[in-house]
Scaffold this motif. Structure first.
Motif, PDB file in Angstrom:
ATOM      1  N   GLY A   1       0.822  -1.217   0.000  1.00 22.14           N
ATOM      2  CA  GLY A   1       0.000   0.000   0.000  1.00 22.14           C
ATOM      3  C   GLY A   1       0.850   1.259   0.000  1.00 22.14           C
ATOM      4  O   GLY A   1       0.563   2.221  -0.730  1.00 22.14           O
ATOM      5  N   ALA A   2       1.913   1.273   0.807  1.00 21.99           N
ATOM      6  CA  ALA A   2       2.736   2.484   0.927  1.00 21.99           C
ATOM      7  C   ALA A   2       3.391   2.814  -0.411  1.00 21.99           C
ATOM      8  O   ALA A   2       3.484   3.986  -0.800  1.00 21.99           O
ATOM      9  N   THR A   3       3.803   1.773  -1.124  1.00 22.32           N
ATOM     10  CA  THR A   3       4.460   2.005  -2.415  1.00 22.32           C
ATOM     11  C   THR A   3       3.450   2.510  -3.444  1.00 22.32           C
ATOM     12  O   THR A   3       3.755   3.398  -4.236  1.00 22.32           O
ATOM     13  N   ARG A   4       2.251   1.950  -3.403  1.00 21.85           N
ATOM     14  CA  ARG A   4       1.217   2.450  -4.321  1.00 21.85           C
ATOM     15  C   ARG A   4       0.921   3.917  -4.043  1.00 21.85           C
ATOM     16  O   ARG A   4       0.732   4.720  -4.960  1.00 21.85           O
ATOM     17  N   ARG A   5       0.930   4.278  -2.747  1.00 18.52           N
ATOM     18  CA  ARG A   5       0.657   5.671  -2.388  1.00 18.52           C
ATOM     19  C   ARG A   5       1.776   6.585  -2.912  1.00 18.52           C
ATOM     20  O   ARG A   5       1.537   7.670  -3.423  1.00 18.52           O
ATOM     21  N   HIS A   6       2.998   6.098  -2.799  1.00 26.05           N
ATOM     22  CA  HIS A   6       4.140   6.867  -3.310  1.00 26.05           C
ATOM     23  C   HIS A   6       3.976   7.153  -4.805  1.00 26.05           C
ATOM     24  O   HIS A   6       4.170   8.281  -5.267  1.00 26.05           O
ATOM     25  N   VAL A   7       3.598   6.102  -5.542  1.00 22.91           N
ATOM     26  CA  VAL A   7       3.421   6.254  -6.989  1.00 22.91           C
ATOM     27  C   VAL A   7       2.271   7.229  -7.274  1.00 22.91           C
ATOM     28  O   VAL A   7       2.363   8.098  -8.134  1.00 22.91           O
ATOM     29  N   ARG A   8       1.204   7.097  -6.499  1.00 20.71           N
ATOM     30  CA  ARG A   8       0.066   8.003  -6.672  1.00 20.71           C
ATOM     31  C   ARG A   8       0.512   9.456  -6.532  1.00 20.71           C
ATOM     32  O   ARG A   8       0.208  10.306  -7.377  1.00 20.71           O
ATOM     33  N   GLU A   9       1.273   9.726  -5.474  1.00 16.59           N
ATOM     34  CA  GLU A   9       1.692  11.113  -5.232  1.00 16.59           C
ATOM     35  C   GLU A   9       2.566  11.631  -6.369  1.00 16.59           C
ATOM     36  O   GLU A   9       2.462  12.789  -6.779  1.00 16.59           O
ATOM     37  N   GLU A  10       3.427  10.759  -6.861  1.00 21.54           N
ATOM     38  CA  GLU A  10       4.318  11.162  -7.947  1.00 21.54           C
ATOM     39  C   GLU A  10       3.509  11.531  -9.192  1.00 21.54           C
ATOM     40  O   GLU A  10       3.769  12.531  -9.848  1.00 21.54           O
ATOM     41  N   ILE A  11       2.504  10.716  -9.489  1.00 19.41           N
ATOM     42  CA  ILE A  11       1.733  10.917 -10.715  1.00 19.41           C
ATOM     43  C   ILE A  11       0.752  12.075 -10.581  1.00 19.41           C
ATOM     44  O   ILE A  11       0.536  12.824 -11.538  1.00 19.41           O
ATOM     45  N   GLU A  12       0.193  12.241  -9.390  1.00 17.65           N
ATOM     46  CA  GLU A  12      -0.831  13.282  -9.230  1.00 17.65           C
ATOM     47  C   GLU A  12      -0.285  14.699  -9.415  1.00 17.65           C
ATOM     48  O   GLU A  12      -1.047  15.643  -9.563  1.00 17.65           O
ATOM     49  N   GLN A  13       1.044  14.849  -9.434  1.00 13.62           N
ATOM     50  CA  GLN A  13       1.603  16.158  -9.778  1.00 13.62           C
ATOM     51  C   GLN A  13       1.261  16.530 -11.217  1.00 13.62           C
ATOM     52  O   GLN A  13       1.282  17.694 -11.590  1.00 13.62           O
ATOM     53  N   TYR A  14       1.017  15.516 -12.043  1.00 16.91           N
ATOM     54  CA  TYR A  14       0.877  15.772 -13.484  1.00 16.91           C
ATOM     55  C   TYR A  14      -0.495  15.449 -14.043  1.00 16.91           C
ATOM     56  O   TYR A  14      -0.844  15.917 -15.126  1.00 16.91           O
ATOM     57  N   GLY A  15      -1.236  14.605 -13.350  1.00 17.05           N
ATOM     58  CA  GLY A  15      -2.528  14.205 -13.881  1.00 17.05           C
ATOM     59  C   GLY A  15      -3.185  13.214 -12.935  1.00 17.05           C
ATOM     60  O   GLY A  15      -2.663  12.937 -11.856  1.00 17.05           O
ATOM     61  N   ALA A  16      -4.307  12.670 -13.366  1.00 13.62           N
ATOM     62  CA  ALA A  16      -5.073  11.801 -12.470  1.00 13.62           C
ATOM     63  C   ALA A  16      -4.416  10.428 -12.318  1.00 13.62           C
ATOM     64  O   ALA A  16      -3.762   9.922 -13.237  1.00 13.62           O
ATOM     65  N   PHE A  17      -4.597   9.852 -11.155  1.00 10.44           N
ATOM     66  CA  PHE A  17      -4.146   8.497 -10.862  1.00 10.44           C
ATOM     67  C   PHE A  17      -5.389   7.698 -10.504  1.00 10.44           C
ATOM     68  O   PHE A  17      -6.078   8.011  -9.534  1.00 10.44           O
ATOM     69  N   VAL A  18      -5.712   6.715 -11.322  1.00  7.79           N
ATOM     70  CA  VAL A  18      -6.936   5.944 -11.106  1.00  7.79           C
ATOM     71  C   VAL A  18      -6.540   4.533 -10.702  1.00  7.79           C
ATOM     72  O   VAL A  18      -6.039   3.753 -11.510  1.00  7.79           O
TER      73      VAL A  18
END
Ligand code: PPS
Length: 573
Positions: free
Chosen positions: A481-498
């Motif tokens: 879960g923590a790693t998925r959250r990390h990826v989410r934060e990285e991507i949400e700088q640029y666009g949606a993370f679904v």
């Protein structure tokens, strides 16, 4: 109010002469080097060029204590913001007091040297309370203090060798002395500065123009391009917007210069600091608005500072700051008269229509590609903003499938890709677990460390695709879960993370056992197998959860399409 006029004589800089700088640069090759952080580079630039006059270097312990406790250096001079050189314990231990160190930018270019006179471990909780008003990491500068800044502070005088290099908007950057010389040359005796980290719209243009008229002064648009609040419109876009607005002022009343300041969002103290910096840049007046340099809400959902705290503190110290405050008029648009007016001066409120578009509403309209009326902003500005932030249905995004091996992630991801390609408009890339492990992560196994590395690589590639306006579809197990959250934060700088949880139960995956891996895992022939001998954190709050038992693949993919539509990421068909 008394009319201030700035004395436009040059102010002291910390630079040595060109010849000495060349010599020093060579000699400094032998010194211990500190690699400056982006924020320290901003601070150093303003220390060296006199923007932070009267500071002569990074604060000593005594000066720091004075600044934190009562906004004064040890000699009594007003200074509200700790300008400190934070370093790691390791680096601090390698230094001896009295030693010179080289201050280098991130490419290793030497910008200056510092004689280390002080080294101490600051009480960061105290600094947070006194300077930022609360030890609450919802405040960006408090978060920085605790989670990014080094544990130890070094202090001492700085010798300037060269300015940090900027490759963008070179002609728009001025040192305090360059601005002073410019004002002298044009005979601008009184100048009112406007600080901003946001794009300017008509209301800002009106209020700054009025402020200048009121102070019988010329106007300096002095936007911050160093570091602003995370999530702000990038400075490249903003400067293009400012250039468009600059044309709207009567000629030769107004100029613009870019300030490479690292903001702290410290509200009242920040306003005082901003005023001192503008006085150093030759300005006689400074506009302070409602909630000046406000950091947003604290962790309890309340504002950190009162809306007029900044104006109150500024007023209290105005005579020492050297730039007189012009308070911000809240400008609103009166439809019947087709003009902006200060809200508190409208006497026939009940008989006119007052129009306003909030920041949140503006962001919504930009995100959805809706109309932004001409009374609100200039078409050139809106065009720039739309170029940078197209509506959601034209932005990049990432769909991130997660689930057990054999849950159907790849199959659904493939179906989704085909459906998106049928629609067209944006390039689609599938980063399937197996494909990635073949091409990007071929040396990795299935330990926690390796899985995390694998997911972070996928996240990095997906964030680049998203940034560039494409669609990334990822389909790894991604068990943590923590790693998925990390990826989410990285991507949400640029666009949606679904995030799509493919929620096929372990029993069903094992019953299907399409690759025969579960059998091998049960027999112990594959170690660390997700669900059997390795953990899987079930997503708590995914954008979508799909069940695959008794549901066709096509329908699963269609559910994702519907989700994307409801999020505005694809235009409804
Ligand atoms: S992870 O955890 O996200 O890095 O895993 P991923 O890159 O998606 O790789 C999973 C695929 O590798 C095969 N495989 C294993 N899976 C889980 N645990 C172990 N120990 C393991 N060893 C090999 C398996 O076929 C997975 O493919 P999918 O497509 O998920 O079935």
């Amino acid at each position: 109010s008394k009319l201030m006029q700035s004395n436009l004589a040059p102010i002291p800089e910390l630079f040595v002469s060109y010849d000495s700088a060349q010599k020093l640069k060579v000699e400094a090759g032998d010194l211990t080097s500190h690699d400056l952080t982006p924020r320290q580079i901003c601070d150093l630039e303003l220390l060296m060029n006199g923007g932070f006059n009267p500071l002569k270097g990074f604060l000593t312990e005594e000066d720091y204590n004075g600044v934190v406790e009562n906004m004064r250096l040890s000699n009594g001079t007003l200074w509200p913001m700790p300008i400190t050189l934070d370093v790691s314990e390791e680096f601090a231990d390698s230094i001896e007091i009295g030693q010179d160190i080289a201050l280098r930018d991130q490419e290793g270019v030497i910008l200056g040297t510092m004689t280390v006179t002080d080294r101490w471990v600051p009480n960061k909780a105290r600094e947070a309370e006194k300077v930022f008003g609360a030890d609450d990491s919802a405040h960006p500068a408090v978060n920085y203090l605790h989670n990014q800044a080094g544990k130890v502070y070094l202090g001492g005088p700085v010798t300037g060798i060269q300015q940090p290099v900027h490759y963008d908007f070179r002609g728009r950057r001025d040192t305090p002395n360059e601005l002073r010389a410019y004002f002298r040359k044009l005979g601008w005796r009184k100048v009112v500065a406007f600080q901003t980290r946001n794009p300017l719209h008509r209301a800002h243009q009106e209020l700054t123009f009025r402020a200048a008229k009121e102070a019988q002064a010329n106007l300096l648009l002095h936007p911050v391009v160093g570091m602003t609040k995370p999530g702000d419109v990038d400075h490249f876009t903003r400067v293009r917007c400012y250039e468009a607005v600059l044309d709207k002022y009567p000629q030769s009343t107004t100029t613009m210069s870019l300030l490479n300041l690292a903001m702290r969002m410290a509200g009242p103290r920040e306003a005082v600091w901003h005023g001192l910096i503008r006085a150093n840049h030759g300005c006689s007046h400074f506009i302070v608005g409602r909630d000046h340099a406000g950091p947003g809400k604290n962790s309890a959902g309340e504002d950190f500072y009162g809306p007029y705290d900044a104006q109150d503190l500024y007023r209290q110290y105005q005579s020492e700051i050297g730039a007189e405050m012009v308070d911000f008029k809240h400008m609103v648009y009166v439809q019947e008269r087709a003009q902006y007016e200060p809200a508190d001066e409208i006497e026939d409120r009940d008989n006119v229509t007052i129009l306003n578009i909030s920041g949140t509403e503006l962001r919504r309209r930009l995100a959805e590609g809706l109309e932004i009326p001409e009374w609100f902003s200039f078409p050139e500005v809106v065009k720039e903003l739309r170029r940078t932030k197209p509506p959601r249905s034209q932005q990049g995004f990432t769909v991130f499938f997660t689930g057990f091996s054999g849950s159907g992630k790849s199959t659904i991801a493939n179906a989704l890709m085909v459906k998106l390609m049928e629609m067209g408009g944006r390039p689609v890339t599938l980063l399937d677990g197996d494909i990635v492990r073949k091409n990007l992560s071929s040396e990795l196994g299935f330990s926690k460390e390796h899985r995390d590395l694998n997911i972070k690589r996928i996240g990095y590639v997906a964030s680049e695709i998203t940034k560039n306006g494409g669609i990334a579809i990822c389909a790894p197990i991604a068990p943590y879960g923590a790693t998925r959250r990390h990826v989410r934060e990285e991507i949400e700088q640029y666009g949606a993370f679904v995030e799509v949880h493919v929620a096929t139960s372990l029993e069903e995956c094992e019953r299907r056992d399409r690759k025969g891996l579960y059998k091998l895992a049960r027999e112990g022939k594959i170690k660390e197998f997700t669900g059997i001998s390795d953990p899987y954190d079930v997503p708590v709050d995914p954008e979508l959860r799909v069940e695959t038992e008794n549901v066709e693949v096509d329908n699963c993919a269609h559910q994702v399409i519907l989700k994307l539509e409801s999020l505005g990421l694809i235009a409804a068909q």
